[in-house]
Structures are given as structure tokens and as C-alpha cells.
Design an enzyme around this catalytic site. Structure first.
Site, mmCIF file in Angstrom:
data_model
loop_
_atom_site.group_PDB
_atom_site.id
_atom_site.type_symbol
_atom_site.label_atom_id
_atom_site.label_comp_id
_atom_site.label_asym_id
_atom_site.label_seq_id
_atom_site.Cartn_x
_atom_site.Cartn_y
_atom_site.Cartn_z
ATOM 1 N N ARG A 138 -79.410 -47.532 7.792
ATOM 2 C CA ARG A 138 -78.311 -47.940 6.750
ATOM 3 C C ARG A 138 -77.001 -47.165 7.055
ATOM 4 O O ARG A 138 -75.986 -47.845 6.642
ATOM 5 C CB ARG A 138 -78.869 -47.825 5.267
ATOM 6 C CG ARG A 138 -79.785 -48.960 4.947
ATOM 7 C CD ARG A 138 -80.552 -48.820 3.432
ATOM 8 N NE ARG A 138 -79.873 -49.431 2.549
ATOM 9 C CZ ARG A 138 -79.759 -50.853 2.394
ATOM 10 N NH1 ARG A 138 -80.346 -51.585 3.191
ATOM 11 N NH2 ARG A 138 -78.909 -51.024 1.483
ATOM 12 N N ARG A 150 -70.731 -52.074 10.617
ATOM 13 C CA ARG A 150 -69.786 -53.173 10.064
ATOM 14 C C ARG A 150 -68.340 -52.691 9.948
ATOM 15 O O ARG A 150 -67.747 -53.778 10.134
ATOM 16 C CB ARG A 150 -70.606 -53.066 8.451
ATOM 17 C CG ARG A 150 -71.763 -53.867 8.490
ATOM 18 C CD ARG A 150 -72.699 -53.774 7.081
ATOM 19 N NE ARG A 150 -73.660 -54.456 7.062
ATOM 20 C CZ ARG A 150 -74.918 -54.331 6.173
ATOM 21 N NH1 ARG A 150 -74.755 -53.174 5.347
ATOM 22 N NH2 ARG A 150 -75.458 -55.218 6.232
ATOM 23 N N HIS A 196 -78.449 -56.862 9.273
ATOM 24 C CA HIS A 196 -79.246 -56.493 8.066
ATOM 25 C C HIS A 196 -80.056 -55.330 8.554
ATOM 26 O O HIS A 196 -80.369 -55.170 9.485
ATOM 27 C CB HIS A 196 -80.039 -57.708 7.840
ATOM 28 C CG HIS A 196 -81.006 -57.665 6.865
ATOM 29 N ND1 HIS A 196 -80.922 -57.366 5.389
ATOM 30 C CD2 HIS A 196 -82.505 -57.184 7.066
ATOM 31 C CE1 HIS A 196 -82.010 -57.324 4.824
ATOM 32 N NE2 HIS A 196 -82.805 -56.985 5.795
ATOM 33 N N ASN A 235 -71.554 -60.264 8.002
ATOM 34 C CA ASN A 235 -71.249 -58.717 8.141
ATOM 35 C C ASN A 235 -72.275 -58.154 9.396
ATOM 36 O O ASN A 235 -72.928 -56.900 9.513
ATOM 37 C CB ASN A 235 -71.809 -58.100 7.077
ATOM 38 C CG ASN A 235 -73.162 -58.064 6.436
ATOM 39 O OD1 ASN A 235 -73.899 -58.981 7.117
ATOM 40 N ND2 ASN A 235 -73.367 -57.670 5.251
ATOM 41 N N TYR A 256 -84.783 -64.334 2.521
ATOM 42 C CA TYR A 256 -83.823 -63.999 1.470
ATOM 43 C C TYR A 256 -84.039 -64.504 0.028
ATOM 44 O O TYR A 256 -83.092 -64.354 -0.699
ATOM 45 C CB TYR A 256 -82.276 -64.250 1.954
ATOM 46 C CG TYR A 256 -81.632 -63.490 2.885
ATOM 47 C CD1 TYR A 256 -81.560 -62.043 2.804
ATOM 48 C CD2 TYR A 256 -81.359 -63.985 4.193
ATOM 49 C CE1 TYR A 256 -80.918 -61.143 3.738
ATOM 50 C CE2 TYR A 256 -80.796 -63.203 4.980
ATOM 51 C CZ TYR A 256 -80.503 -61.744 5.055
ATOM 52 O OH TYR A 256 -79.871 -60.992 5.828
ATOM 53 N N GLU A 302 -90.826 -57.174 5.553
ATOM 54 C CA GLU A 302 -89.915 -57.666 6.461
ATOM 55 C C GLU A 302 -90.121 -57.636 7.883
ATOM 56 O O GLU A 302 -90.104 -58.560 8.709
ATOM 57 C CB GLU A 302 -88.251 -57.370 6.256
ATOM 58 C CG GLU A 302 -87.825 -57.508 4.996
ATOM 59 C CD GLU A 302 -86.434 -56.802 4.616
ATOM 60 O OE1 GLU A 302 -85.866 -57.215 3.543
ATOM 61 O OE2 GLU A 302 -85.862 -56.413 5.579
ATOM 62 N N THR A 339 -72.358 -52.767 2.816
ATOM 63 C CA THR A 339 -72.634 -54.325 2.895
ATOM 64 C C THR A 339 -71.150 -55.116 3.259
ATOM 65 O O THR A 339 -70.804 -56.004 4.122
ATOM 66 C CB THR A 339 -73.051 -54.851 1.720
ATOM 67 O OG1 THR A 339 -74.297 -54.289 1.577
ATOM 68 C CG2 THR A 339 -73.151 -56.302 1.958
ATOM 69 N N LYS A 353 -76.880 -60.428 13.097
ATOM 70 C CA LYS A 353 -76.812 -61.633 12.909
ATOM 71 C C LYS A 353 -76.023 -62.637 13.818
ATOM 72 O O LYS A 353 -75.332 -62.153 14.454
ATOM 73 C CB LYS A 353 -75.972 -61.625 11.299
ATOM 74 C CG LYS A 353 -76.824 -60.726 10.456
ATOM 75 C CD LYS A 353 -76.264 -60.792 8.886
ATOM 76 C CE LYS A 353 -76.952 -60.049 7.779
ATOM 77 N NZ LYS A 353 -76.236 -60.138 6.775
ATOM 78 N N PHE A 382 -74.112 -66.552 -3.630
ATOM 79 C CA PHE A 382 -73.864 -66.772 -2.218
ATOM 80 C C PHE A 382 -75.020 -67.220 -1.489
ATOM 81 O O PHE A 382 -74.989 -67.282 -0.464
ATOM 82 C CB PHE A 382 -73.398 -65.448 -1.691
ATOM 83 C CG PHE A 382 -74.118 -64.290 -1.842
ATOM 84 C CD1 PHE A 382 -75.233 -64.046 -1.113
ATOM 85 C CD2 PHE A 382 -73.705 -63.336 -2.905
ATOM 86 C CE1 PHE A 382 -76.204 -62.842 -1.263
ATOM 87 C CE2 PHE A 382 -74.734 -62.200 -3.187
ATOM 88 C CZ PHE A 382 -75.906 -61.927 -2.393
#
Ligand code: CMP
Length: 140
Positions: free
Chosen positions: A87, A104, A117, A114, A51, A128, A93, A11, A59
Site C-alpha cells: 500500500r 499511483r 489494486h 489508478n 469488488y 482476494e 487511491t 489494472k 462508482f
């Protein structure tokens, strides 16, 4: 366990701090192979479509603004149980809840910013990946 593919995004908070290589090292050290990767700058609309599932969340607007605020690196990771493994490597998250050593825990600034993704299930991974890559761009 079966070989899987998952969509990963590094990100804007992380690309801004020049962390792409350090994050990629975490993936590779965990046995995930980066079989496609490109650096792009999303528009707010493109981020919003990606998203869309979060459109009703409070948010959502902030998330779309943030994802369009700078370059991202979109990538496809491949490996045994890649969706779950990614993950694990990312951590929770919210970085406050992320296990030590995860991406993270080490790099994320907040629940919104964060750093990474990752897809959460086989169906979403397929959708995706197709949002960002053509089949020809996946080189396993
Ligand atoms: P990600 O895995 O990319 O999926 C949806 C994103 O929404 C999530 O990571 C967070 O970055 C973001 N998000 C989740 N909860 C919040 C929140 N309370 N405030 C801001 N952003 C959030």
C-alpha cells in the site's frame, strides 16, 4: 514483522500503456517478491464479484466496466509486512494525493483509473488471493 502475502492487480490503464515491467520493478525494489502472476481479461461480472464490497457506491458500475475494459495482471506479492508495504508502494487511491515516487503518483491517470489494486488487510488478502489463484499456483 511477519511474512505476509497480498493480492495485487495491475489494472487495464497500466497494461494498455505497457507499464507492467515498470510497476513490477517498484514492487521488487521495495523487497516484495512476485510469487504468482498471470495476465487475464475479466468479464464485467467477474470484476463485479471481486469488488462486491463496493456494490452500493456510486462508482461501482464504472469501476466494473473499467476493470473489464482490457487485460489485467493479477499477482501475489510476498514479503515482511507485504500488505502495508504494498500500500505504501502504490500510494494513495487518488493519484492527486499520492506521495512522490509511488506507483499511483507516477503512473495513475485518475482515482478510477489508478493503475493498481492492493489488498487492505490480512482477511481480505486471503479472500482476494483465493479469488484468482489456487494454492498450487503460489510459488514462494
Ligand atoms: P482499488 O484499490 O482497486 O479499490 C476500489 C477502487 O474503486 C479504487 O481502487 C478506485 O480505483 C475506485 N474508486 C474509488 N473511488 C472512486 C471514485 N470516486 N470514482 C471512481 N472510482 C473510484
Amino acid at each position: 514483522m511477519a511474512t505476509e502475502r497480498t493480492l495485487s492487480i495491475i489494472k487495464p490503464d497500466a497494461t494498455k500503456r505497457n507499464l507492467t515491467g515498470k510497476i513490477n520493478a517498484k514492487f521488487e525494489d521495495a523487497g516484495l517478491r512476485i510469487i504468482a502472476q498471470k495476465r487475464i481479461h475479466l468479464t464485467k461480472e467477474q470484476a463485479g464479484k471481486f469488488y462486491e464490497v463496493h456494490a452500493s457506491r456510486p462508482f461501482y458500475d464504472e469501476l466494473c466496466e473499467f476493470m473489464a475494459s482490457g487485460p489485467v495482471v493479477v499477482q501475489v506479492l510476498e514479503g515482511e509486512g507485504a500488505i502495508g508495504k504494498n500500500r505504501e508502494v502504490m500510494g494513495a487511491t487518488n493519484p492527486a494525493d499520492a506521495a512522490p515516487g509511488t506507483i499511483r503518483a507516477e503512473f495513475a491517470e485518475s482515482v478510477g483509473e489508478n493503475s493498481v489494486h492492493g489488498s487492505d488487510a490480512p482477511e481480505t488478502a486471503a479472500e482476494e488471493i483465493a479469488y484468482y489463484f489456487s494454492g498450487l499456483e503460489l510459488v514462494g
